[in-house]
Write an enzyme that holds these catalytic residues in place. Structure first.
Site, PDB file in Angstrom:
ATOM      1  N   GLY A 110     -12.565  61.039  16.322  1.00 19.63           N
ATOM      2  CA  GLY A 110     -12.217  62.397  15.946  1.00 19.63           C
ATOM      3  C   GLY A 110     -12.054  63.276  17.167  1.00 19.63           C
ATOM      4  N   GLY A 111     -11.903  64.607  16.923  1.00 15.01           N
ATOM      5  CA  GLY A 111     -11.706  65.526  18.025  1.00 15.01           C
ATOM      6  C   GLY A 111     -12.898  65.613  18.949  1.00 15.01           C
ATOM      7  N   PHE A 112     -14.085  65.283  18.450  1.00 16.02           N
ATOM      8  CA  PHE A 112     -15.312  65.358  19.244  1.00 16.02           C
ATOM      9  C   PHE A 112     -15.578  64.084  20.012  1.00 16.02           C
ATOM     10  CE2 PHE A 112     -15.995  64.461  14.770  1.00 16.02           C
ATOM     11  CZ  PHE A 112     -16.390  63.143  14.853  1.00 16.02           C
ATOM     12  N   GLY A 113     -14.989  62.955  19.582  1.00  8.97           N
ATOM     13  CA  GLY A 113     -15.263  61.679  20.216  1.00  8.97           C
ATOM     14  C   GLY A 113     -15.319  60.549  19.200  1.00  8.97           C
ATOM     15  N   ASP A 116     -13.313  72.083   5.828  1.00 10.81           N
ATOM     16  CA  ASP A 116     -12.429  70.939   6.033  1.00 10.81           C
ATOM     17  C   ASP A 116     -12.653  69.864   4.970  1.00 10.81           C
ATOM     18  OD1 ASP A 116     -10.317  69.804   7.390  1.00 10.81           O
ATOM     19  OD2 ASP A 116     -11.559  68.776   8.854  1.00 10.81           O
ATOM     20  N   GLY A 164     -13.914  54.774  14.220  1.00 15.60           N
ATOM     21  CA  GLY A 164     -12.836  55.751  14.247  1.00 15.60           C
ATOM     22  C   GLY A 164     -13.023  56.706  15.403  1.00 15.60           C
TER      23      GLY A 164
END
Length: 400
Positions: free
Chosen positions: A62-65, A178, A60
Protein backbone atom coordinates in the site's frame (compact mmCIF):
# COMPACT_ATOMS: atom_id res chain seq x y z
CA UNK A 1 7.08 11.93 15.66
CA UNK A 2 9.38 9.45 13.97
CA UNK A 3 11.52 8.67 17.00
CA UNK A 4 11.82 5.26 18.60
CA UNK A 5 10.58 6.67 21.93
CA UNK A 6 7.37 7.90 20.33
CA UNK A 7 6.42 4.50 18.97
CA UNK A 8 7.60 2.74 22.09
CA UNK A 9 5.15 4.86 24.08
CA UNK A 10 2.39 4.02 21.61
CA UNK A 11 3.15 0.32 21.95
CA UNK A 12 3.13 0.69 25.74
CA UNK A 13 -0.30 2.27 25.52
CA UNK A 14 -1.40 -0.58 23.26
CA UNK A 15 -0.40 -3.10 25.91
CA UNK A 16 -2.28 -1.24 28.65
CA UNK A 17 -5.34 -0.85 26.42
CA UNK A 18 -5.57 -4.52 25.57
CA UNK A 19 -4.94 -5.58 29.16
CA UNK A 20 -7.82 -3.36 30.24
CA UNK A 21 -10.04 -4.68 27.44
CA UNK A 22 -9.29 -8.29 28.32
CA UNK A 23 -9.91 -7.63 32.02
CA UNK A 24 -13.27 -5.96 31.35
CA UNK A 25 -14.28 -8.87 29.14
CA UNK A 26 -13.45 -11.32 31.88
CA UNK A 27 -10.41 -12.77 30.10
CA UNK A 28 -8.19 -14.81 32.35
CA UNK A 29 -4.47 -14.35 32.58
CA UNK A 30 -2.04 -17.22 32.58
CA UNK A 31 -1.96 -19.40 35.69
CA UNK A 32 1.26 -17.76 36.85
CA UNK A 33 -0.36 -14.33 36.65
CA UNK A 34 1.57 -13.13 33.60
CA UNK A 35 -0.19 -11.58 30.64
CA UNK A 36 -0.22 -14.02 27.74
CA UNK A 37 -0.34 -11.22 25.15
CA UNK A 38 2.99 -9.53 24.57
CA UNK A 39 2.01 -6.61 22.34
CA UNK A 40 5.52 -5.28 21.79
CA UNK A 41 7.17 -7.43 19.10
CA UNK A 42 10.93 -7.55 18.72
CA UNK A 43 12.30 -6.84 15.26
CA UNK A 44 14.32 -10.06 15.29
CA UNK A 45 11.14 -12.06 15.96
CA UNK A 46 9.31 -10.50 13.03
CA UNK A 47 12.32 -11.03 10.76
CA UNK A 48 12.35 -14.73 11.55
CA UNK A 49 8.57 -15.17 11.25
CA UNK A 50 8.51 -13.53 7.79
CA UNK A 51 11.72 -15.20 6.56
CA UNK A 52 13.41 -11.79 6.73
CA UNK A 53 10.53 -10.13 4.87
CA UNK A 54 10.87 -12.39 1.88
CA UNK A 55 9.05 -11.41 -1.30
CA UNK A 56 7.49 -14.87 -1.23
CA UNK A 57 5.72 -13.87 1.99
CA UNK A 58 4.55 -10.47 0.76
CA UNK A 59 0.76 -10.18 0.78
CA UNK A 60 0.56 -6.81 -0.91
CA UNK A 61 1.76 -3.22 -0.93
CA UNK A 62 0.00 0.00 0.00
CA UNK A 63 0.92 3.67 0.16
CA UNK A 64 2.54 3.17 3.57
CA UNK A 65 4.61 0.12 2.61
CA UNK A 66 4.38 -3.68 2.21
CA UNK A 67 2.51 -6.27 4.27
CA UNK A 68 4.02 -9.71 4.93
CA UNK A 69 2.67 -13.00 6.13
CA UNK A 70 4.45 -14.47 9.16
CA UNK A 71 4.37 -17.67 11.19
CA UNK A 72 5.02 -17.38 14.92
CA UNK A 73 6.85 -20.16 16.84
CA UNK A 74 3.56 -21.16 18.48
CA UNK A 75 2.01 -21.73 15.04
CA UNK A 76 -0.02 -18.52 14.93
CA UNK A 77 -0.10 -16.79 11.54
CA UNK A 78 0.22 -13.02 11.47
CA UNK A 79 0.21 -10.15 8.97
CA UNK A 80 2.98 -7.58 9.43
CA UNK A 81 2.43 -4.09 8.03
CA UNK A 82 5.87 -2.54 7.53
CA UNK A 83 6.16 1.23 7.23
CA UNK A 84 8.31 2.48 4.39
CA UNK A 85 11.22 4.29 6.07
CA UNK A 86 11.21 7.19 3.61
CA UNK A 87 7.44 7.62 3.39
CA UNK A 88 6.28 10.76 5.23
CA UNK A 89 2.66 10.10 4.31
CA UNK A 90 3.03 6.51 5.44
CA UNK A 91 4.38 7.65 8.81
CA UNK A 92 1.31 9.82 9.34
CA UNK A 93 -1.04 7.01 8.32
CA UNK A 94 0.80 4.52 10.53
CA UNK A 95 0.58 6.81 13.57
CA UNK A 96 -3.07 7.51 12.88
CA UNK A 97 -3.87 3.82 12.62
CA UNK A 98 -2.15 2.98 15.92
CA UNK A 99 -3.97 5.76 17.76
CA UNK A 100 -7.33 4.70 16.36
CA UNK A 101 -6.87 1.00 16.99
CA UNK A 102 -6.03 1.81 20.61
CA UNK A 103 -9.65 2.86 20.97
CA UNK A 104 -11.61 0.18 19.12
CA UNK A 105 -12.36 -3.53 19.34
CA UNK A 106 -15.14 -5.27 17.38
CA UNK A 107 -15.63 -8.61 15.67
CA UNK A 108 -16.13 -6.88 12.31
CA UNK A 109 -12.89 -4.88 12.57
CA UNK A 110 -9.48 -6.39 11.91
CA UNK A 111 -7.65 -7.21 15.17
CA UNK A 112 -4.38 -5.48 15.99
CA UNK A 113 -2.03 -7.84 17.84
CA UNK A 114 0.81 -5.42 18.51
CA UNK A 115 3.53 -3.23 17.07
CA UNK A 116 7.27 -2.95 16.65
CA UNK A 117 9.51 0.11 16.93
CA UNK A 118 13.23 -0.59 16.70
CA UNK A 119 15.57 1.87 15.04
CA UNK A 120 14.04 3.08 11.78
CA UNK A 121 11.60 0.15 11.63
CA UNK A 122 7.93 0.84 12.40
CA UNK A 123 5.46 -2.02 12.06
CA UNK A 124 1.95 -3.09 12.98
CA UNK A 125 1.11 -6.74 13.56
CA UNK A 126 -2.39 -7.98 12.75
CA UNK A 127 -4.28 -11.23 12.79
CA UNK A 128 -3.76 -13.08 9.51
CA UNK A 129 -6.92 -13.64 7.49
CA UNK A 130 -6.36 -16.43 4.92
CA UNK A 131 -9.17 -15.45 2.56
CA UNK A 132 -7.61 -12.08 1.75
CA UNK A 133 -10.12 -9.38 0.85
CA UNK A 134 -13.59 -9.18 -0.63
CA UNK A 135 -12.44 -7.90 -4.02
CA UNK A 136 -10.21 -10.97 -4.42
CA UNK A 137 -13.38 -13.06 -4.75
CA UNK A 138 -16.04 -10.61 -5.86
CA UNK A 139 -14.44 -9.34 -9.06
CA UNK A 140 -13.00 -12.65 -10.25
CA UNK A 141 -15.32 -14.78 -12.38
CA UNK A 142 -13.61 -17.98 -11.28
CA UNK A 143 -13.80 -17.13 -7.56
CA UNK A 144 -17.07 -15.22 -7.29
CA UNK A 145 -18.98 -18.50 -7.16
CA UNK A 146 -17.57 -19.00 -3.67
CA UNK A 147 -19.72 -16.07 -2.55
CA UNK A 148 -23.30 -17.37 -2.62
CA UNK A 149 -26.08 -14.99 -1.70
CA UNK A 150 -26.21 -16.09 1.94
CA UNK A 151 -22.50 -15.25 2.28
CA UNK A 152 -22.86 -11.92 0.48
CA UNK A 153 -25.78 -10.90 2.67
CA UNK A 154 -23.76 -11.80 5.75
CA UNK A 155 -20.94 -9.57 4.48
CA UNK A 156 -23.38 -6.70 3.84
CA UNK A 157 -24.71 -7.02 7.39
CA UNK A 158 -21.26 -7.48 8.98
CA UNK A 159 -19.81 -4.36 7.37
CA UNK A 160 -22.88 -2.44 8.52
CA UNK A 161 -22.30 -3.60 12.11
CA UNK A 162 -18.64 -2.59 11.92
CA UNK A 163 -19.50 0.89 10.64
CA UNK A 164 -22.26 1.30 13.22
CA UNK A 165 -19.69 0.57 15.91
CA UNK A 166 -17.26 3.14 14.49
CA UNK A 167 -19.93 5.82 14.13
CA UNK A 168 -21.98 5.31 17.28
CA UNK A 169 -20.49 2.83 19.75
CA UNK A 170 -16.72 3.38 19.77
CA UNK A 171 -15.19 5.51 22.56
CA UNK A 172 -15.01 8.34 20.03
CA UNK A 173 -16.81 8.63 16.72
CA UNK A 174 -14.61 7.45 13.84
CA UNK A 175 -15.09 8.02 10.12
CA UNK A 176 -13.17 5.47 8.07
CA UNK A 177 -13.04 7.49 4.79
CA UNK A 178 -12.00 4.51 2.64
CA UNK A 179 -14.69 1.84 2.76
CA UNK A 180 -14.23 -0.33 -0.34
CA UNK A 181 -14.09 -3.98 -1.34
CA UNK A 182 -10.31 -4.28 -0.96
CA UNK A 183 -10.51 -2.97 2.62
CA UNK A 184 -12.98 -5.66 3.69
CA UNK A 185 -10.96 -8.69 4.81
CA UNK A 186 -12.53 -12.14 5.12
CA UNK A 187 -11.87 -14.73 7.82
CA UNK A 188 -12.00 -18.52 7.49
CA UNK A 189 -15.82 -18.49 7.37
CA UNK A 190 -15.85 -15.50 4.97
CA UNK A 191 -17.04 -13.16 7.72
CA UNK A 192 -16.07 -9.53 7.00
CA UNK A 193 -13.61 -7.38 8.93
CA UNK A 194 -13.05 -3.72 8.09
CA UNK A 195 -9.35 -2.95 7.71
CA UNK A 196 -6.93 -0.13 6.86
CA UNK A 197 -7.55 2.82 9.19
CA UNK A 198 -4.71 4.95 7.84
CA UNK A 199 -7.11 7.57 6.47
CA UNK A 200 -9.66 7.43 9.29
CA UNK A 201 -10.64 10.54 11.24
CA UNK A 202 -11.72 10.96 14.88
CA UNK A 203 -14.77 13.10 15.64
CA UNK A 204 -14.42 13.98 19.34
CA UNK A 205 -17.31 15.31 21.38
CA UNK A 206 -20.49 16.25 19.56
CA UNK A 207 -18.91 17.37 16.30
CA UNK A 208 -21.09 16.43 13.34
CA UNK A 209 -18.82 17.19 10.39
CA UNK A 210 -15.67 18.93 9.21
CA UNK A 211 -14.90 20.88 6.09
CA UNK A 212 -11.44 20.06 4.76
CA UNK A 213 -9.25 20.57 1.72
CA UNK A 214 -7.26 17.47 2.62
CA UNK A 215 -9.46 14.95 0.80
CA UNK A 216 -8.48 11.29 0.77
CA UNK A 217 -10.29 8.29 -0.60
CA UNK A 218 -10.90 6.06 -3.59
CA UNK A 219 -12.40 6.84 -6.97
CA UNK A 220 -15.98 5.63 -7.30
CA UNK A 221 -16.61 5.27 -3.57
CA UNK A 222 -16.28 8.91 -2.52
CA UNK A 223 -19.39 10.90 -1.65
CA UNK A 224 -19.77 13.92 -3.98
CA UNK A 225 -20.06 16.52 -1.22
CA UNK A 226 -16.74 15.29 0.15
CA UNK A 227 -14.96 14.91 -3.19
CA UNK A 228 -16.05 18.34 -4.44
CA UNK A 229 -16.36 20.44 -1.30
CA UNK A 230 -14.48 18.62 1.46
CA UNK A 231 -17.63 18.12 3.56
CA UNK A 232 -16.86 15.09 5.75
CA UNK A 233 -19.42 13.38 8.00
CA UNK A 234 -20.62 9.90 8.89
CA UNK A 235 -22.75 10.07 5.74
CA UNK A 236 -19.48 10.00 3.76
CA UNK A 237 -18.96 6.42 4.95
CA UNK A 238 -22.64 5.67 4.35
CA UNK A 239 -22.25 6.66 0.70
CA UNK A 240 -19.21 4.41 0.28
CA UNK A 241 -21.07 1.60 1.97
CA UNK A 242 -23.96 2.01 -0.47
CA UNK A 243 -21.61 1.66 -3.44
CA UNK A 244 -20.07 -1.42 -1.82
CA UNK A 245 -23.52 -3.01 -1.37
CA UNK A 246 -24.30 -2.50 -5.05
CA UNK A 247 -20.95 -4.11 -5.94
CA UNK A 248 -21.74 -7.11 -3.73
CA UNK A 249 -25.13 -7.58 -5.41
CA UNK A 250 -23.84 -7.13 -8.95
CA UNK A 251 -20.43 -8.79 -8.63
CA UNK A 252 -18.79 -5.97 -10.59
CA UNK A 253 -16.66 -2.91 -9.88
CA UNK A 254 -18.32 0.46 -9.44
CA UNK A 255 -16.57 1.66 -12.60
CA UNK A 256 -15.80 -0.72 -15.46
CA UNK A 257 -14.61 0.80 -18.73
CA UNK A 258 -15.00 -2.53 -20.52
CA UNK A 259 -18.76 -2.22 -20.35
CA UNK A 260 -20.94 -0.07 -22.59
CA UNK A 261 -21.67 3.58 -21.90
CA UNK A 262 -24.93 2.74 -20.14
CA UNK A 263 -23.30 0.29 -17.73
CA UNK A 264 -19.84 1.78 -17.17
CA UNK A 265 -20.85 3.49 -13.90
CA UNK A 266 -22.53 1.07 -11.50
CA UNK A 267 -24.41 3.71 -9.51
CA UNK A 268 -25.93 5.36 -12.60
CA UNK A 269 -26.82 1.99 -14.08
CA UNK A 270 -28.42 0.78 -10.84
CA UNK A 271 -30.51 3.96 -10.62
CA UNK A 272 -31.71 3.58 -14.21
CA UNK A 273 -32.72 -0.04 -13.67
CA UNK A 274 -34.49 0.82 -10.41
CA UNK A 275 -36.47 3.64 -12.01
CA UNK A 276 -37.55 1.32 -14.84
CA UNK A 277 -38.61 -1.46 -12.50
CA UNK A 278 -35.78 -3.71 -13.68
CA UNK A 279 -33.56 -3.71 -10.59
CA UNK A 280 -33.13 -7.50 -10.60
CA UNK A 281 -31.21 -7.23 -13.88
CA UNK A 282 -28.35 -5.89 -11.76
CA UNK A 283 -27.81 -9.21 -9.96
CA UNK A 284 -24.58 -11.14 -10.47
CA UNK A 285 -25.33 -14.00 -12.94
CA UNK A 286 -23.19 -16.34 -10.82
CA UNK A 287 -25.85 -16.22 -8.08
CA UNK A 288 -27.87 -19.27 -9.08
CA UNK A 289 -29.71 -19.46 -5.74
CA UNK A 290 -31.21 -16.12 -4.82
CA UNK A 291 -33.39 -14.58 -2.17
CA UNK A 292 -35.23 -12.07 -4.34
CA UNK A 293 -36.65 -10.12 -1.41
CA UNK A 294 -33.25 -9.69 0.26
CA UNK A 295 -31.58 -8.79 -3.03
CA UNK A 296 -34.25 -6.22 -3.92
CA UNK A 297 -33.95 -4.75 -0.44
CA UNK A 298 -30.14 -4.50 -0.74
CA UNK A 299 -30.37 -2.74 -4.11
CA UNK A 300 -32.83 -0.23 -2.67
CA UNK A 301 -30.69 0.15 0.46
CA UNK A 302 -27.58 0.79 -1.64
CA UNK A 303 -29.39 3.53 -3.56
CA UNK A 304 -30.72 5.06 -0.33
CA UNK A 305 -27.17 5.26 1.01
CA UNK A 306 -25.95 6.90 -2.22
CA UNK A 307 -28.57 9.65 -2.44
CA UNK A 308 -27.33 13.05 -3.52
CA UNK A 309 -28.97 14.68 -0.51
CA UNK A 310 -26.77 14.07 2.54
CA UNK A 311 -29.72 14.55 4.89
CA UNK A 312 -31.79 11.92 3.07
CA UNK A 313 -29.19 9.19 3.43
CA UNK A 314 -29.83 6.85 6.38
CA UNK A 315 -27.32 6.66 9.20
CA UNK A 316 -25.79 3.27 10.01
CA UNK A 317 -28.25 2.77 12.88
CA UNK A 318 -31.12 2.97 10.37
CA UNK A 319 -29.23 0.73 7.94
CA UNK A 320 -28.82 -1.89 10.67
CA UNK A 321 -32.54 -1.68 11.42
CA UNK A 322 -33.40 -2.17 7.74
CA UNK A 323 -31.17 -5.23 7.52
CA UNK A 324 -32.40 -6.86 10.74
CA UNK A 325 -36.14 -6.23 10.49
CA UNK A 326 -38.48 -8.31 8.35
CA UNK A 327 -41.26 -5.74 8.58
CA UNK A 328 -39.30 -2.54 7.91
CA UNK A 329 -40.55 -0.72 4.79
CA UNK A 330 -37.75 1.07 2.97
CA UNK A 331 -38.46 4.55 1.62
CA UNK A 332 -38.12 5.25 -2.07
CA UNK A 333 -34.58 6.51 -2.82
CA UNK A 334 -34.01 9.87 -4.39
CA UNK A 335 -31.54 10.80 -7.11
CA UNK A 336 -28.06 9.42 -6.39
CA UNK A 337 -24.96 11.58 -6.06
CA UNK A 338 -23.29 10.92 -9.39
CA UNK A 339 -21.14 13.99 -9.97
CA UNK A 340 -17.68 14.38 -8.45
CA UNK A 341 -17.36 10.87 -7.07
CA UNK A 342 -13.87 10.56 -8.50
CA UNK A 343 -12.96 13.94 -7.09
CA UNK A 344 -9.97 16.00 -8.16
CA UNK A 345 -8.17 16.60 -4.91
CA UNK A 346 -7.58 13.07 -3.70
CA UNK A 347 -4.92 10.81 -2.31
CA UNK A 348 -4.50 7.16 -3.09
CA UNK A 349 -5.14 4.50 -0.47
CA UNK A 350 -4.64 0.95 -1.66
CA UNK A 351 -5.14 -2.10 0.52
CA UNK A 352 -1.90 -3.90 1.18
CA UNK A 353 -3.43 -7.09 2.53
CA UNK A 354 -4.00 -8.46 -0.93
CA UNK A 355 -2.16 -8.17 -4.22
CA UNK A 356 -4.40 -6.04 -6.41
CA UNK A 357 -3.50 -4.01 -9.45
CA UNK A 358 -4.52 -0.35 -9.57
CA UNK A 359 -4.22 2.39 -12.13
CA UNK A 360 -2.18 5.16 -10.57
CA UNK A 361 -0.39 8.18 -11.93
CA UNK A 362 2.61 10.12 -10.70
CA UNK A 363 1.42 12.73 -8.23
CA UNK A 364 2.58 16.15 -7.23
CA UNK A 365 1.82 18.21 -4.17
CA UNK A 366 0.21 21.60 -4.45
CA UNK A 367 1.49 24.39 -2.25
CA UNK A 368 -0.04 24.91 1.18
CA UNK A 369 -3.00 27.21 1.62
CA UNK A 370 -4.23 29.12 4.68
CA UNK A 371 -7.88 28.50 3.88
CA UNK A 372 -8.96 25.00 4.53
CA UNK A 373 -10.15 22.86 7.36
CA UNK A 374 -13.09 24.14 9.37
CA UNK A 375 -14.48 22.02 12.17
CA UNK A 376 -18.17 22.45 12.89
CA UNK A 377 -20.14 21.67 16.02
CA UNK A 378 -23.41 23.31 16.94
CA UNK A 379 -22.73 26.28 14.69
CA UNK A 380 -19.30 27.05 16.16
CA UNK A 381 -16.18 26.59 14.07
CA UNK A 382 -12.46 27.06 14.26
CA UNK A 383 -9.56 26.73 11.90
CA UNK A 384 -7.31 23.75 12.64
CA UNK A 385 -3.55 23.93 12.65
CA UNK A 386 -1.92 25.37 9.54
CA UNK A 387 0.16 22.25 8.95
CA UNK A 388 -2.99 20.30 8.00
CA UNK A 389 -4.20 22.87 5.46
CA UNK A 390 -2.39 21.33 2.50
CA UNK A 391 -4.00 20.26 -0.74
CA UNK A 392 -2.62 17.06 -2.28
CA UNK A 393 -3.07 16.78 -6.04
CA UNK A 394 -2.58 13.05 -6.29
CA UNK A 395 -3.39 9.92 -8.19
CA UNK A 396 -6.81 8.30 -7.97
CA UNK A 397 -7.29 4.67 -7.04
CA UNK A 398 -9.60 3.38 -9.73
CA UNK A 399 -12.32 1.74 -7.72
CA UNK A 400 -10.10 -0.78 -5.92
Amino acid sequence: MNSKNFFSKLCSRLKKKFKAGRASAGSAEDADGSDSWNLFFELRTLEVTTNFFSELNQLGHGGFGPVYRGLMPNGQEIAVKKLSVNSRQGLREFTNEVKLLLKIQHKNLVTLLGCCAEGPEKMLVYEYLPNKSLDYFLFDKDKSGSLDWTTRYRIVAGVARGLLYLHEEAPERIIHRDIKASNILLDEQLNPKISDFGLARLFPGEDTHVNTFRISGTHGYMAPEYALHGYLSVKTDVFSYGVLVLEIVSGRKNHDGRLGTEKVDLLSYSWTLFQNGKAMELVDPSLTKRNRDEIAMCIQLGLLCCQQSVADRPDMNSVQLMLSSDSFTLPTPGKPGIQGRGGRWTTTSTSAFTNTSTNTNTHTNASSTKTGITKTSGGNSFVEEYSRNSISYSSIDEGR
